[in-house]
Design an enzyme around this catalytic site. Structure first.
Site, mmCIF file in Angstrom:
data_model
loop_
_atom_site.group_PDB
_atom_site.id
_atom_site.type_symbol
_atom_site.label_atom_id
_atom_site.label_comp_id
_atom_site.label_asym_id
_atom_site.label_seq_id
_atom_site.Cartn_x
_atom_site.Cartn_y
_atom_site.Cartn_z
ATOM 1 N N PRO A 2 0.839 -1.208 0.000
ATOM 2 C CG PRO A 2 -0.594 -1.501 1.788
ATOM 3 C CD PRO A 2 0.677 -2.002 1.217
ATOM 4 C CD GLU A 3 4.289 2.732 -2.239
ATOM 5 O OE1 GLU A 3 4.466 3.726 -1.511
ATOM 6 O OE2 GLU A 3 5.159 1.871 -2.449
#
Ligand code: ZN
Length: 270
Positions: A2-3
């Site tokens: 997850p960014e």
């Protein structure tokens, strides 16, 4: 992993279902995440109303008035809203129950965390050194120009440093440097003002575009059996090493920098 765009999308997906609601129960099935879930958390949150929620870097901050719950998704974490009767899966490590809505955390690799912050979150040791948010006016060309002066570090590593600016993950660094025509291995201090203008603009563009695309998957945060979809990227260079450059058709070069894949065009990026 997850960014920033996925975390922002998560925030927008879960917020309407839990803000203004009181915690009725906390279920912790696996307290051993990156750091142990505080044992007194249930007592702190029971009956407390969630006042607001926000993001700082890749951290989610849930404000309960007398303190904040801090959640990080780590390498493989995700949050979604489920009904109370939905059975948990093996990797669903905790639930924050808000009446009929359950905020459920899934994390196969357990590098994420759930912590409690009593003071101002900004002075917490995990947040105090974070650079500006990339989508705010604090991150502008002048800021990047000033910070890069006399820095010999490669520009790609430089913009991935969360002390300089938060949330520029490996994919976004590759993509924005290609769009700006800047070679990833170039010394940060060699960037001109024009380079900094271009790069700041393109970092904002790739992050905003991903957030906008994430908006189309918002319904995945409610119910369903999978985890929220991480959107398909329209990638110009990342994952395309050895393929043709979209601009000049020469083959894109792929190298490792700090153990991360780096792809660029030797002709289009100077
Ligand atoms: Zn090219």
């Amino acid at each position: 992993m997850p960014e920033l765009p996925e975390v922002e999308t998560t925030l927008r997906g879960i917020s309407p279902h839990i803000i203004g609601h009181k915690v009725t129960e906390i279920v912790i099935r696996q307290p051993r995440l990156r750091w142990p879930i505080p044992s007194g958390l249930a007592a702190l949150l029971q009956g407390k109303k969630l006042v607001s929620a926000r993001r700082r870097g890749k951290y989610l901050l849930l404000n309960f008035g007398h303190g904040h719950v801090l959640i990080h998704l780590g390498m493989s974490g995700s949050l979604r809203i489920v009904k109370t009767d939905e059975p948990p899966s093996f990797h669903d490590h905790f639930d924050l129950v808000f009446g009929k809505q359950v905020l459920r955390y899934c994390d196969p690799r357990r590098f994420g965390c759930l912590l409690w912050i009593e003071d101002e979150p900004e002075i917490h040791k995990l947040l105090v050194d974070l650079g500006p948010e990339p989508l705010t006016d604090l991150f502008d060309a002048e800021y990047l120009y000033e910070r890069t002066r006399k820095r010999s570090q490669a520009i790609k590593q430089f913009i991935r440093d969360s002390k300089i600016v938060v949330g520029v993950g490996n994919i976004y660094a590759n993509e924005s440097l290609f769009m700006s025509g800047i070679k990833p291995i170039r010394k940060a201090g060699s960037l001109s003002r024009k380079n900094c203008e271009d790069l700041v603009r393109d970092i904002k563009f790739v992050l905003q575009r991903s957030i906008d695309q994430g908006g189309t998957t918002l319904r995945d945060f409610v119910g369903g059996d999978g985890k929220p979809g991480y959107f398909k990227q329209q990638l110009l260079v990342y994952g395309r090493g050895g393929e043709a450059c979209v601009r000049c058709k020469k083959l894109l070069k792929e190298v490792r920098m700090n153990d991360r894949t780096t792809v660029y065009c030797v002709d289009c990026q100077k």
